[in-house]
Design a protein around this motif. Sequence first.
Motif, PDB file in Angstrom:
ATOM      1  N   MET A  19     -75.804 -52.657 -98.904  1.00  0.00           N
ATOM      2  CA  MET A  19     -76.976 -53.201 -98.225  1.00  0.00           C
ATOM      3  C   MET A  19     -76.709 -54.600 -97.666  1.00  0.00           C
ATOM      4  O   MET A  19     -77.181 -54.946 -96.569  1.00  0.00           O
ATOM      5  N   GLU A  20     -75.943 -55.408 -98.390  1.00  0.00           N
ATOM      6  CA  GLU A  20     -75.611 -56.748 -97.903  1.00  0.00           C
ATOM      7  C   GLU A  20     -74.693 -56.673 -96.687  1.00  0.00           C
ATOM      8  O   GLU A  20     -74.845 -57.451 -95.724  1.00  0.00           O
ATOM      9  N   ILE A  22     -74.597 -54.236 -94.515  1.00  0.00           N
ATOM     10  CA  ILE A  22     -75.450 -53.790 -93.410  1.00  0.00           C
ATOM     11  C   ILE A  22     -76.184 -54.987 -92.797  1.00  0.00           C
ATOM     12  O   ILE A  22     -76.252 -55.137 -91.572  1.00  0.00           O
ATOM     13  N   LYS A  23     -76.750 -55.829 -93.642  1.00  0.00           N
ATOM     14  CA  LYS A  23     -77.479 -57.009 -93.161  1.00  0.00           C
ATOM     15  C   LYS A  23     -76.610 -57.894 -92.294  1.00  0.00           C
ATOM     16  O   LYS A  23     -77.094 -58.547 -91.364  1.00  0.00           O
ATOM     17  N   ARG A  24     -75.318 -57.932 -92.601  1.00  0.00           N
ATOM     18  CA  ARG A  24     -74.396 -58.808 -91.872  1.00  0.00           C
ATOM     19  C   ARG A  24     -73.751 -58.110 -90.685  1.00  0.00           C
ATOM     20  O   ARG A  24     -72.831 -58.653 -90.065  1.00  0.00           O
ATOM     21  N   GLY A  25     -74.200 -56.893 -90.385  1.00  0.00           N
ATOM     22  CA  GLY A  25     -73.712 -56.189 -89.208  1.00  0.00           C
ATOM     23  C   GLY A  25     -72.308 -55.647 -89.349  1.00  0.00           C
ATOM     24  O   GLY A  25     -71.602 -55.465 -88.335  1.00  0.00           O
ATOM     25  N   TYR A  45     -79.431 -44.853 -92.882  1.00  0.00           N
ATOM     26  CA  TYR A  45     -78.735 -45.993 -92.280  1.00  0.00           C
ATOM     27  C   TYR A  45     -77.572 -45.498 -91.415  1.00  0.00           C
ATOM     28  O   TYR A  45     -76.510 -45.128 -91.934  1.00  0.00           O
ATOM     29  N   GLU A  47     -75.478 -47.048 -89.716  1.00  0.00           N
ATOM     30  CA  GLU A  47     -74.275 -47.876 -89.782  1.00  0.00           C
ATOM     31  C   GLU A  47     -73.420 -47.596 -91.008  1.00  0.00           C
ATOM     32  O   GLU A  47     -72.329 -48.162 -91.165  1.00  0.00           O
ATOM     33  N   LEU A 197     -78.686 -57.772-106.158  1.00  0.00           N
ATOM     34  CA  LEU A 197     -78.718 -58.189-104.753  1.00  0.00           C
ATOM     35  C   LEU A 197     -78.208 -59.622-104.594  1.00  0.00           C
ATOM     36  O   LEU A 197     -77.621 -59.959-103.557  1.00  0.00           O
ATOM     37  N   LYS A 201     -74.689 -60.699-102.487  1.00  0.00           N
ATOM     38  CA  LYS A 201     -74.652 -61.787-101.492  1.00  0.00           C
ATOM     39  C   LYS A 201     -73.469 -62.714-101.740  1.00  0.00           C
ATOM     40  O   LYS A 201     -72.750 -63.097-100.808  1.00  0.00           O
TER      41      LYS A 201
END
Length: 314
Positions: A19-20, A22-25, A45, A47, A197, A201
């Motif tokens: 998930m982290e 994904i957040k960072r592309g 998702y 990605e 989470l 990070k």
Amino acid sequence: MKNALVLGASGGMGFATVMELIKRGIKVTAFARSNSKLEKLFAAYPEVTIYSGDVFNKRDLEEAVKHKNIIFHAINLPYPEWESKLVPLTENIIRAAKIAKAKLAVVDNIYAYGKSESLVVETQVKQPHTKKGKLRLQAEKCIKNSGVSYVITHFPDFYGPHAENTQLNYTLRSVVQNKRAWFIGNPAIAREHLFTLDGAKALVELSLRDDAYGQNWNIPASHPISGNELITQIRELTEFKKKVSIVTTNLLRFLGIYDRQMREFVEMQYINEQPVILSGEKYTKWIGPLPKTPYKEGLKITIEAYKNQFYSKM
């Protein structure tokens, strides 16, 4: 980093790491044994590429790691399998990283440090006194002697969505199902529980920095907290009224007569009697502020994840 592989993606830290990323592309392949679990977690998702396979099957691992820049190792073997599988697992991952010329970011625990009466820093000599601590140190040495570019992160016990084999999640599962709940260890003693989470990070941030490689990093929780404080917060969030019983070391020994998993918990109970507390000074100095979700917020997120999990089966 262009393309990442997360091993153990259906577990607590594996899920949080995906998930982290994904957040960072960052494109990510989620690897685990159970295709159904991976589909349930990540099908929404686009990605995320799902790859179900066996990490002990060299062909599965070699195929999954193709064209990947970094491997995140978040596999958490059941305690009874550590003696026979932990080091071979590490060697398989190292081999795959070499073939792909990929970097390696490792989720590790505090067992290799052994007992400590002060804040644990990365330069502390590791002197594990338990079988599991010695196995963890052996696996760490394999990585350090491999020639693979690595980041090794030491975390305290986790809690969070899908962190099924952790002590606090053991309590939360029963609470959400309104069953009699158990808390492992002395509830009066303050120790660390890290929200997954937050751990993800910090792990991903380290993996993106070239100067973080070739080093160990300690990632502490927001602060130590007693079991009594946690139980109070859990009751406030859930209105749980039933008794929370305490699992003592002697009870674990008794349960271990019939259950090997319980038997394997016994030697690690020193953490619940003399907690190992990590120093985050190195991370703060080199990287910046540590992610620190308040316990009540992290508990709320974890409880909601369990509610969704249980209610979806009804």
